[in-house]
Enzyme design. Structure first.
Site, short mmCIF file in Angstrom:
data_model
loop_
_atom_site.label_atom_id
_atom_site.label_comp_id
_atom_site.label_asym_id
_atom_site.label_seq_id
_atom_site.Cartn_x
_atom_site.Cartn_y
_atom_site.Cartn_z
N GLU A 172 48.18 77.20 37.56
CA GLU A 172 47.04 76.99 36.66
C GLU A 172 47.49 77.51 35.30
O GLU A 172 47.47 78.73 35.07
CB GLU A 172 45.82 77.77 37.17
CG GLU A 172 45.33 77.34 38.55
CD GLU A 172 44.45 76.09 38.49
OE1 GLU A 172 44.01 75.70 37.39
OE2 GLU A 172 44.23 75.49 39.56
N CYS A 174 41.16 79.63 28.84
CA CYS A 174 42.17 78.56 28.99
C CYS A 174 41.60 77.18 28.69
O CYS A 174 42.33 76.30 28.28
CB CYS A 174 42.75 78.60 30.39
SG CYS A 174 41.48 78.50 31.66
P1 NAD Z 1 51.09 85.40 31.56
O1 NAD Z 1 51.78 84.16 32.03
O2 NAD Z 1 51.76 86.19 30.49
O3 NAD Z 1 50.85 86.43 32.77
C1 NAD Z 1 50.27 86.02 33.99
C2 NAD Z 1 50.77 86.92 35.11
O4 NAD Z 1 52.17 86.82 35.23
C3 NAD Z 1 50.42 88.38 34.94
O5 NAD Z 1 49.90 88.87 36.17
C4 NAD Z 1 51.76 89.04 34.61
O6 NAD Z 1 51.87 90.34 35.13
C5 NAD Z 1 52.75 88.12 35.31
N1 NAD Z 1 54.06 88.08 34.64
C6 NAD Z 1 54.31 88.23 33.33
N2 NAD Z 1 55.64 88.11 33.08
C7 NAD Z 1 56.22 87.88 34.27
C8 NAD Z 1 57.58 87.67 34.69
N3 NAD Z 1 58.59 87.69 33.80
N4 NAD Z 1 57.82 87.47 35.99
C9 NAD Z 1 56.80 87.46 36.88
N5 NAD Z 1 55.52 87.66 36.55
C10 NAD Z 1 55.23 87.86 35.27
O7 NAD Z 1 49.64 84.93 31.12
P2 NAD Z 1 48.51 85.77 30.41
O8 NAD Z 1 48.96 86.13 29.03
O9 NAD Z 1 48.05 86.85 31.30
O10 NAD Z 1 47.35 84.67 30.33
C11 NAD Z 1 47.24 83.76 29.29
C12 NAD Z 1 47.71 82.38 29.70
O11 NAD Z 1 47.11 82.00 30.91
C13 NAD Z 1 47.30 81.33 28.70
O12 NAD Z 1 48.36 80.44 28.51
C14 NAD Z 1 46.15 80.63 29.38
O13 NAD Z 1 45.95 79.30 28.97
C15 NAD Z 1 46.54 80.71 30.79
N6 NAD Z 1 45.37 80.60 31.65
C16 NAD Z 1 45.22 79.51 32.43
C17 NAD Z 1 44.09 79.38 33.21
C18 NAD Z 1 43.87 78.20 34.09
O14 NAD Z 1 42.95 78.26 34.90
N7 NAD Z 1 44.64 77.14 33.99
C19 NAD Z 1 43.14 80.40 33.20
C20 NAD Z 1 43.34 81.50 32.39
C21 NAD Z 1 44.46 81.61 31.62
#
Ligand code: NAD
Length: 472
Positions: free
Chosen positions: A223, A257
């Site tokens: 997602e 999002c």
């Molecule tokens: P992110 O991708 O930075 O982090 C998401 C998760 O990944 C966190 O739990 C984090 O700890 C983990 N993570 C971070 N770096 C990692 C790595 N190198 N290896 C493994 N895991 C890692 O996202 P965010 O900043 O928390 O959220 C914002 C993004 O999420 C935006 O792009 C938004 O559009 C998207 N989003 C999508 C939806 C949806 O339903 N499609 C909903 C909410 C947010």
């Protein structure tokens, strides 16, 4: 109260990433999670957790995101309660094997589609709706009969801590566990052989998650995000359009999002729309949104600095004020934006709404097909045929005409992305389906066993072709 029959409160406190997938799978192999009664017990226990801890959750969301209680309750707690209630109500029907037609060739016999749980599912979440976006998938996974490990975002630490505490106290970690932390524990989890990985977050990390899952051939749902276009025709009901766009854009200070990322508007209607947006912002948050109890804050300094950097270009029509100490960015509308402006490069994910005026709206909309497929598409027009045409031309995870968020709020519709905005979907039954393997099962009788299928093959090829066409 413990949701599993043989609770181990000691283990609840000591749960770590190491070996958790195998530990959960050991329980899964006992078939304990398969009965509908067991699944419902978990769902009811989770429901109780949310009800009992409502005040702590609202407080944590306030601390993490300055989230107003009305927004925090509806978009984090309320939506998960709806998912739970829906699953409790419909689980028996969702889980029932579905009879499907059996071709002549396989008669006498019967065919069924059987939903079976995968095993142990890992759910990784983002910070923007830090409870909803891990618990709603967890509800679907538990309803489907899986064990679940939740890894909340470390960037919403207060909400993550509340979830770890309340779930740790109420659940056997072999059924539902919370592992807190950032990159390191997430990678320790991803190194394990989970049976399903459900990730919500940015596209860049989505690729890392998918690559890690590929090592074990673990199926994934991703997602992700994207730049959601909001296309406004001159014939739209401008007042309603502006109110809905402003609400969707500035809810949770734009950190959503499916928020409209940018607006494309017919040039003749640009000032009418921007004036209406300005009026809507004042109506919602008063003359000084910094003093409004209904307006959230930016999650951290890094995101604050990134968003504040967008404010130098274009003509600010509304907002533009910032305060780094309180991570406040006013609901901001910028007109006369061009495609080359930095604000148009990536997903904004904050309360800055660029408006691009277009001479040929349909052509500009069609040109968006060159860009990565977004999570959401919004079209405002009183000509629904024209609006449907735009929706038909431009692919996106979901779409709404004359509203925002509506495609996500109908739990009978799947919620998910396409292309760069993700793969797979959930909400309601589609969540149950996501966390189930849909197994083809055919049962045959033995009293009829014609020699025709076995070697030596005696049927001439022409007759075989005819028989195949008829019997299949
Ligand atoms: P992110 O991708 O930075 O982090 C998401 C998760 O990944 C966190 O739990 C984090 O700890 C983990 N993570 C971070 N770096 C990692 C790595 N190198 N290896 C493994 N895991 C890692 O996202 P965010 O900043 O928390 O959220 C914002 C993004 O999420 C935006 O792009 C938004 O559009 C998207 N989003 C999508 C939806 C949806 O339903 N499609 C909903 C909410 C947010």
């Amino acid at each position: 109260m413990n949701a599993h029959e043989t609770p181990d409160p000691q283990a609840a406190g000591a749960v770590t990433a190491e070996g958790i997938a195998e530990r959960q799978r050991r329980l899964f192999r006992t078939d304990a999670t398969r009965s509908l009664e067991f699944r419902k017990r978990q769902l009811r226990a989770l429901r109780q957790c949310l009800v009992d801890n409502e005040a702590d959750i609202l407080d944590a969301l306030k601390r993490d995101l300055g989230r107003p209680p009305a927004e925090a309750y509806t978009s984090d707690i309320g939506i998960v309660l709806i998912e739970i209630d829906m699953a409790l109500k419909h689980l028996a029907r969702w889980a029932r094997p579905k009879r499907v037609r059996t071709p002549w060739l396989l008669l006498p016999g019967s065919s069924r589609l059987v939903s079976e749980p995968f095993g142990s599912a890992l759910v990784i979440g983002p910070w923007n709706y830090p409870l909803n976006l891990v618990l709603a998938p967890a509800v679907a996974a538990l309803a489907a009969g899986n064990c679940v490990v939740i890894k909340p975002s470390e960037l919403a630490p207060a909400t993550s801590a509340v979830m770890a505490r309340m779930i740790g106290a109420a659940f056997d970690p072999d059924v539902l566990a919370v592992i807190e932390g950032g990159v390191e524990p997430t990678q320790a989890l991803l190194a394990q052989d989970f049976d399903y990985v459900f990730f919500t977050g940015g596209t860049r990390i989505g690729k890392i998650v998918m690559a890690a899952a590929a090592e074990h051939l673990t199926p994934v749902t991703l997602e992700l995000g994207g730049k959601n276009p909001c296309i406004v025709a001159a014939d739209a009901d401008m007042k309603v359009a502006a109110r809905r766009i402003a609400w969707g854009k500035f809810f949770n200070a734009g950190q959503t999002c499916i928020a409209p990322d940018f607006v494309l508007v017919e040039r003749a209607a640009q000032s009418q729309l921007t004036e209406a947006l300005k009026a809507a912002i004042t109506e919602f948050y008063g003359e000084d949104p910094a003093a409004s109890a209904d307006y959230a804050r930016i999650v951290n300094e890094r995101h604050f600095d990134r968003l504040a950097g967008f404010l130098g270009r274009g003509r600010v029509v509304a907002g533009g004020q910032t305060d780094r100490a309180s991570r406040y960015i006013a609901p901001t509308v910028i007109a006369d934006v061009s495609w080359d402006d930095p604000v148009m490069a990536d997903e904004i994910f904050g309360p800055v709404l660029p408006v691009i005026a277009c001479d040929d709206l349909a052509a500009e909309a069609a040109a968006l097909r060159e860009r990565p497929k977004p999570l959401a598409l919004y079209v405002f027009s009183s000509d629904t045929k024209w609006a449907d045409g735009i929706v038909g031309t431009l692919s996106s995870g979901g779409a709404a005409v004359n509203d925002v968020f509506a495609q996500m709020l109908n739990m009978d519709l799947p919620f998910g992305g396409v292309g760069a905005s993700g793969m797979g979907a959930y909400h309601g039954k589609s969540g149950f389906d996501t966390f189930s393997h849909h197994r083809a099962v055919v049962r045959r009788a033995t009293w009829f066993d014609p020699k025709l299928r076995y070697p030596p093959y005696t049927l001439p090829l022409a007759a075989l072709k005819q028989a195949m066409a008829r019997l299949m």
